[in-house]
Design a protein around this motif. Structure first.
Motif, PDB file in Angstrom:
ATOM      1  N   ALA A   1       0.819  -1.213   0.000  1.00  0.00           N
ATOM      2  CA  ALA A   1       0.000   0.000   0.000  1.00  0.00           C
ATOM      3  C   ALA A   1       0.854   1.263   0.000  1.00  0.00           C
ATOM      4  CB  ALA A   1      -0.951   0.002   1.188  1.00  0.00           C
ATOM      5  N   LYS A   2       2.049   1.196   0.545  1.00  0.00           N
ATOM      6  CA  LYS A   2       2.942   2.359   0.584  1.00  0.00           C
ATOM      7  C   LYS A   2       3.377   2.804  -0.813  1.00  0.00           C
ATOM      8  CE  LYS A   2       4.699   1.225   5.142  1.00  0.00           C
ATOM      9  NZ  LYS A   2       5.848   0.702   5.901  1.00  0.00           N
ATOM     10  N   HIS A   3       3.141   1.956  -1.813  1.00  0.00           N
ATOM     11  CA  HIS A   3       3.529   2.267  -3.192  1.00  0.00           C
ATOM     12  C   HIS A   3       2.330   2.628  -4.081  1.00  0.00           C
ATOM     13  CE1 HIS A   3       7.684   0.923  -2.634  1.00  0.00           C
ATOM     14  NE2 HIS A   3       7.157   0.039  -1.811  1.00  0.00           N
ATOM     15  N   THR A   4       1.160   2.754  -3.487  1.00  0.00           N
ATOM     16  CA  THR A   4      -0.056   3.037  -4.247  1.00  0.00           C
ATOM     17  C   THR A   4       0.100   4.310  -5.081  1.00  0.00           C
ATOM     18  OG1 THR A   4      -1.366   1.962  -2.533  1.00  0.00           O
ATOM     19  CG2 THR A   4      -2.549   3.421  -4.042  1.00  0.00           C
ATOM     20  N   LEU A   5      -0.189   4.184  -6.353  1.00  0.00           N
ATOM     21  CA  LEU A   5      -0.171   5.298  -7.312  1.00  0.00           C
ATOM     22  C   LEU A   5       1.165   6.041  -7.386  1.00  0.00           C
ATOM     23  CD1 LEU A   5      -3.716   6.731  -6.555  1.00  0.00           C
ATOM     24  CD2 LEU A   5      -3.040   5.513  -8.634  1.00  0.00           C
TER      25      LEU A   5
ATOM     26  N   ASP B   1       3.537  11.354  -4.018  1.00  0.00           N
ATOM     27  CA  ASP B   1       3.127  11.786  -2.680  1.00  0.00           C
ATOM     28  C   ASP B   1       1.717  11.333  -2.301  1.00  0.00           C
ATOM     29  OD1 ASP B   1       5.553  13.132  -2.180  1.00  0.00           O
ATOM     30  OD2 ASP B   1       4.839  14.872  -3.305  1.00  0.00           O
ATOM     31  N   PHE B   2       1.099  10.484  -3.108  1.00  0.00           N
ATOM     32  CA  PHE B   2      -0.277  10.066  -2.843  1.00  0.00           C
ATOM     33  C   PHE B   2      -0.444   9.515  -1.432  1.00  0.00           C
ATOM     34  CE2 PHE B   2      -3.567   6.792  -2.652  1.00  0.00           C
ATOM     35  CZ  PHE B   2      -4.670   7.550  -2.968  1.00  0.00           C
ATOM     36  N   VAL B   3       0.429   8.618  -1.018  1.00  0.00           N
ATOM     37  CA  VAL B   3       0.278   7.974   0.294  1.00  0.00           C
ATOM     38  C   VAL B   3       0.377   8.994   1.423  1.00  0.00           C
ATOM     39  CG1 VAL B   3       1.275   6.235   1.851  1.00  0.00           C
ATOM     40  CG2 VAL B   3       1.028   5.732  -0.577  1.00  0.00           C
ATOM     41  N   LYS B   4       1.153  10.046   1.234  1.00  0.00           N
ATOM     42  CA  LYS B   4       1.263  11.102   2.249  1.00  0.00           C
ATOM     43  C   LYS B   4      -0.013  11.942   2.309  1.00  0.00           C
ATOM     44  CE  LYS B   4       6.209  11.526   1.568  1.00  0.00           C
ATOM     45  NZ  LYS B   4       7.239  12.315   0.897  1.00  0.00           N
TER      46      LYS B   4
ATOM     47  N   LEU C   1      -6.860  -0.300   2.820  1.00  0.00           N
ATOM     48  CA  LEU C   1      -5.826  -0.153   3.858  1.00  0.00           C
ATOM     49  C   LEU C   1      -5.458   1.303   4.114  1.00  0.00           C
ATOM     50  CD1 LEU C   1      -3.432  -3.073   2.890  1.00  0.00           C
ATOM     51  CD2 LEU C   1      -4.733  -2.872   5.014  1.00  0.00           C
ATOM     52  N   LEU C   2      -5.481   2.107   3.071  1.00  0.00           N
ATOM     53  CA  LEU C   2      -5.106   3.518   3.201  1.00  0.00           C
ATOM     54  C   LEU C   2      -6.253   4.410   3.674  1.00  0.00           C
ATOM     55  CD1 LEU C   2      -2.895   3.876  -0.004  1.00  0.00           C
ATOM     56  CD2 LEU C   2      -2.101   3.799   2.382  1.00  0.00           C
TER      57      LEU C   2
ATOM     58  N   GLY D   1     -16.186  -3.291   0.299  1.00  0.00           N
ATOM     59  CA  GLY D   1     -16.869  -2.350   1.182  1.00  0.00           C
ATOM     60  C   GLY D   1     -16.588  -0.891   0.876  1.00  0.00           C
ATOM     61  N   ILE D   2     -16.022  -0.610  -0.294  1.00  0.00           N
ATOM     62  CA  ILE D   2     -15.761   0.766  -0.698  1.00  0.00           C
ATOM     63  C   ILE D   2     -16.831   1.191  -1.703  1.00  0.00           C
ATOM     64  CG2 ILE D   2     -14.149   2.356  -1.834  1.00  0.00           C
ATOM     65  CD1 ILE D   2     -11.868   0.504  -0.916  1.00  0.00           C
ATOM     66  N   PRO D   3     -17.613   2.216  -1.385  1.00  0.00           N
ATOM     67  CA  PRO D   3     -18.618   2.678  -2.332  1.00  0.00           C
ATOM     68  C   PRO D   3     -17.987   3.141  -3.650  1.00  0.00           C
ATOM     69  CG  PRO D   3     -19.036   3.587  -0.168  1.00  0.00           C
ATOM     70  CD  PRO D   3     -17.688   2.933  -0.110  1.00  0.00           C
TER      71      PRO D   3
END
Length: 165
Positions: free
Chosen positions: A35-39, A45-48, A77-78, A100-102
């Motif tokens: 998840a730390k590498h998402t996008l 800087d997405f995860v930040k 997770l994020l 569970g994400i709309p």
């Protein structure tokens, strides 16, 4: 799950599952490490930003590509609360709902949203309120079946509850 509030993170068209979860992360054992590498190739800087900007607003064809569940799980997770897109890849849409994400399909206009806008989503009433721009937008209601899955926090929770009784 009737009401969701968060801040907008805007994205463009054709965001694919390789953009969401880069292939070099697929061998990582811990989902949070992945998840730390998402996008990361679209926005390093997405995860930040995600703990503040937690409602994604995207263009056409969001989630195209492979049907890997990791590309949805990293958003869960994020703490992504919802994804609004002009259109979704069919399997990706179902994977979001099942997790569970709309997933809200909305043919939005550029002036409807800016990054950082405060967004309130009323799922039951099928209304998105952009508090920052003082705009209300109606969307096509999610089916009773889909709302049932979302209300349980995903398909696994819904099935556990169903078979427990």
């Amino acid at each position: 799950m009737e009401y969701i509030e968060g801040h907008a993170y805007l994205m463009g068209d054709d965001i694919n599952t390789d953009d969401i979860v880069p292939s070099h992360t697929l061998t990582m054992r811990e989902p949070i490490d992945m998840a730390k590498h998402t996008l990361e190739f679209i926005d390093p800087d997405f995860v930040k930003k995600v703990n503040k900007l937690n409602i994604i607003i995207a263009g056409e064809n969001f989630g195209t590509g492979s049907s890997r569940e990791e590309a949805v799980n990293v958003f869960k997770l994020l703490g992504i609360k919802a994804i609004i897109a002009k259109s979704f890849a069919r399997i990706y849409f179902r994977n979001l709902i099942n997790t569970g994400i709309p997933a809200i399909t909305l043919n939005w206009e550029e002036n409807n949203f800016s990054s950082g806008d405060l967004i309130k989503i009323k799922l039951k009433e099928a209304i998105i309120e952009n508090e920052s721009k003082k705009v209300k937008i109606e969307f096509k209601s999610l089916s009773k079946f889909i709302m049932g899955i979302l209300n349980e926090g995903g398909i696994i929770n819904k099935l556990k509850k169903r078979f427990k009784n």
